[in-house]
Design a protein around this motif. Structure first.
Motif, PDB file in Angstrom:
ATOM      1  N   UNK A 236       1.979   3.759  12.270  1.00 14.60           N
ATOM      2  CA  UNK A 236       1.544   4.021  13.703  1.00 14.60           C
ATOM      3  C   UNK A 236       0.267   3.521  14.616  1.00 14.60           C
ATOM      4  N   UNK A 237      -0.455   2.926  14.199  1.00 16.58           N
ATOM      5  CA  UNK A 237      -1.607   2.239  14.757  1.00 16.58           C
ATOM      6  C   UNK A 237      -0.945   0.786  15.299  1.00 16.58           C
ATOM      7  N   UNK A 238      -0.189   0.291  14.430  1.00 17.29           N
ATOM      8  CA  UNK A 238       0.411  -1.066  14.546  1.00 17.29           C
ATOM      9  C   UNK A 238       1.474  -0.801  15.852  1.00 17.29           C
ATOM     10  N   UNK A 239       2.067   0.348  15.830  1.00 15.17           N
ATOM     11  CA  UNK A 239       3.231   0.555  16.969  1.00 15.17           C
ATOM     12  C   UNK A 239       2.318   0.715  18.258  1.00 15.17           C
ATOM     13  N   UNK A 240       1.321   1.146  18.193  1.00  9.56           N
ATOM     14  CA  UNK A 240       0.311   1.675  19.392  1.00  9.56           C
ATOM     15  C   UNK A 240       0.057   0.273  19.922  1.00  9.56           C
ATOM     16  N   UNK A 241      -0.491  -0.479  19.169  1.00 11.99           N
ATOM     17  CA  UNK A 241      -0.839  -2.017  19.656  1.00 11.99           C
ATOM     18  C   UNK A 241       0.110  -2.613  20.475  1.00 11.99           C
ATOM     19  N   UNK A 282      -4.574  -8.788  17.621  1.00 11.37           N
ATOM     20  CA  UNK A 282      -4.547  -8.402  19.061  1.00 11.37           C
ATOM     21  C   UNK A 282      -5.631  -8.851  19.831  1.00 11.37           C
ATOM     22  N   UNK A 283      -6.627  -9.318  19.297  1.00 10.36           N
ATOM     23  CA  UNK A 283      -7.816  -9.693  19.911  1.00 10.36           C
ATOM     24  C   UNK A 283      -8.483  -8.437  20.616  1.00 10.36           C
ATOM     25  N   UNK A 284      -8.505  -7.301  20.075  1.00 10.03           N
ATOM     26  CA  UNK A 284      -9.038  -5.955  20.789  1.00 10.03           C
ATOM     27  C   UNK A 284      -9.515  -5.093  19.695  1.00 10.03           C
ATOM     28  N   UNK A 285     -10.864  -4.632  20.005  1.00  8.79           N
ATOM     29  CA  UNK A 285     -11.436  -3.602  19.076  1.00  8.79           C
ATOM     30  C   UNK A 285     -11.601  -2.271  19.848  1.00  8.79           C
TER      31      UNK A 285
END
Length: 377
Positions: A236-241, A282-285
């Motif tokens: 789900x977190x992967x989808x969210x990105x 995704x270069x995001x934290x």
């Protein structure tokens, strides 16, 4: 609405032996869903109504301010007959209709799973009717109205695994005595109706963040054994990105998703590794389980470094100050990671703080939305 039968409830026929007013036995599998639902409804209320009650959504002027009436709801709770046993989330929101008139939206969420017995449904329907009526009376008195303002009541039922009956779409509170009769019909959403429609939710999610939250709730219900939740959470977190949200929105959603799909402690390290990989891709934290674990590890490292420095100096004060420096350095890195580079005065404030202040600010940081939230008392 689907073709599910309309449930009808006569309070006089409640079987007190099976009434939900009797305390339920405690279970190890029970989850705390009320807190994330409260926050999700406040963060994404228009999107929640758009998903769960599209007919109502089309009538509201969402460009106008909306108000969460916590004090008014508290007054109504004091006037209501106490509800025992089952836990619920109640939200009262004031909106403006496209017609220009104000309206009140009541949202009643059953947080312990689907209502299991007819007595449960009767008690739930009575509670919604009671709140609806008390709100009418309160607003008529407050505004000196001859008739009540528009009030819309919506029930939400979190699904339970193994229930095979068709989802309920409406409930009725019915009270009949001799020739007099009261009937109150209100819509109900059971999240089970989305259980086999994750692809539909996935398609809605880029434009409706509340769909992501519903997906999380469905996955949590599908996996009551927390030891089986790692893969659904990562997926789900992967989808969210991939939904195209900005960093702040992703941070809000990931925190809610993790809150609902709660992992056992022994799986957090595995999740940490997967989350860091997604961050790099995704270069995001964001601040989630992953960063909370990182915070704990960093504090431990800071303490160890402080002890080493203190031993080298041979004095207790050096040990204490070394620990504080490790805490301060970690907190400053986290603050700048989330909020960007900071001015010298912020650096000085953190570096000059004592251990107790740094610990309190580190706890505040986990849920901070703006920098000032970190330093609040």
């Amino acid at each position: 609405m689907s073709s599910s039968p309309l449930r009808q409830h006569d309070p006089a026929s409640v079987d007190h032996a099976t009434s939900p007013d009797s305390p339920e036995p405690d279970t190890q599998a029970r989850n705390d869903y009320d807190s994330p639902w409260k926050e999700a409804l406040e963060l994404f209320f228009p999107q929640a109504i758009q998903l769960l009650a599209p007919d109502l959504y089309a009538l509201v002027d969402w460009a106008a301010p909306i108000g969460f009436l916590d004090k008014e709801l508290q007054a109504i709770r004091h006037a209501a007959v106490p509800s025992k046993g089952r836990k619920m989330v109640d939200k009262l929101v004031k909106v403006r209709l496209l017609s220009g008139h104000p309206a009140y939206l009541q949202v009643h969420l059953e947080v312990q799973g689907r209502l299991a017995t007819e007595a449960d449904f009767r008690a739930f329907s009575w509670r919604v009717f009671q709140y609806h009526t008390l709100l009418q009376i309160r607003e008529m008195r407050r505004q000196s109205l001859a008739t009540p303002p528009p009030i819309y009541s919506l029930g939400i039922l979190i699904d339970q695994p193994g229930v095979e009956e068709p989802p309920v779409t409406q409930l009725v509170h019915r009270d009949k005595y001799l020739s007099q009769k009261t009937e109150f019909v209100f819509p109900v959403v059971e999240l089970r109706q989305w259980a086999n429609r994750l692809d539909d939710l996935d398609a809605l999610a880029p434009h409706n963040p509340f769909a992501v939250f519903v997906m999380a709730q469905i996955q949590a219900s599908r996996h009551p054994d927390k030891a089986t939740r790692l893969r659904p959470l990562i997926d789900l977190v992967r989808r969210l990105y991939g939904y195209g949200y900005d960093r702040d929105r992703i941070g809000q959603l990931v925190r809610l998703v993790e809150w609902v799909i709660r992992l056992p402690t022994d799986l957090e390290t595995d999740y940490l590794q997967a989350a860091r990989q997604l961050e790099q891709e995704h270069e995001m934290s964001y601040v989630t389980i992953a960063e909370r674990v990182y915070t704990q590890q960093g504090l431990k490292m800071g303490i160890e470094q402080g002890i080493e420095q203190g031993i080298e100096r041979g004095i207790e004060q050096g040990i204490e100050r070394g620990i504080e420096q490790g805490q301060a350095n970690l907190l400053l890195r986290l603050v700048e990671r989330r909020f960007g580079a900071q001015a010298d005065d912020v650096h000085e404030k953190i570096r000059s703080a004592n251990s107790a202040q740094l610990e309190a600010w580190s706890l505040n940081f986990v849920d901070a939305q703006v920098l000032d939230d970190v330093f609040k008392d």
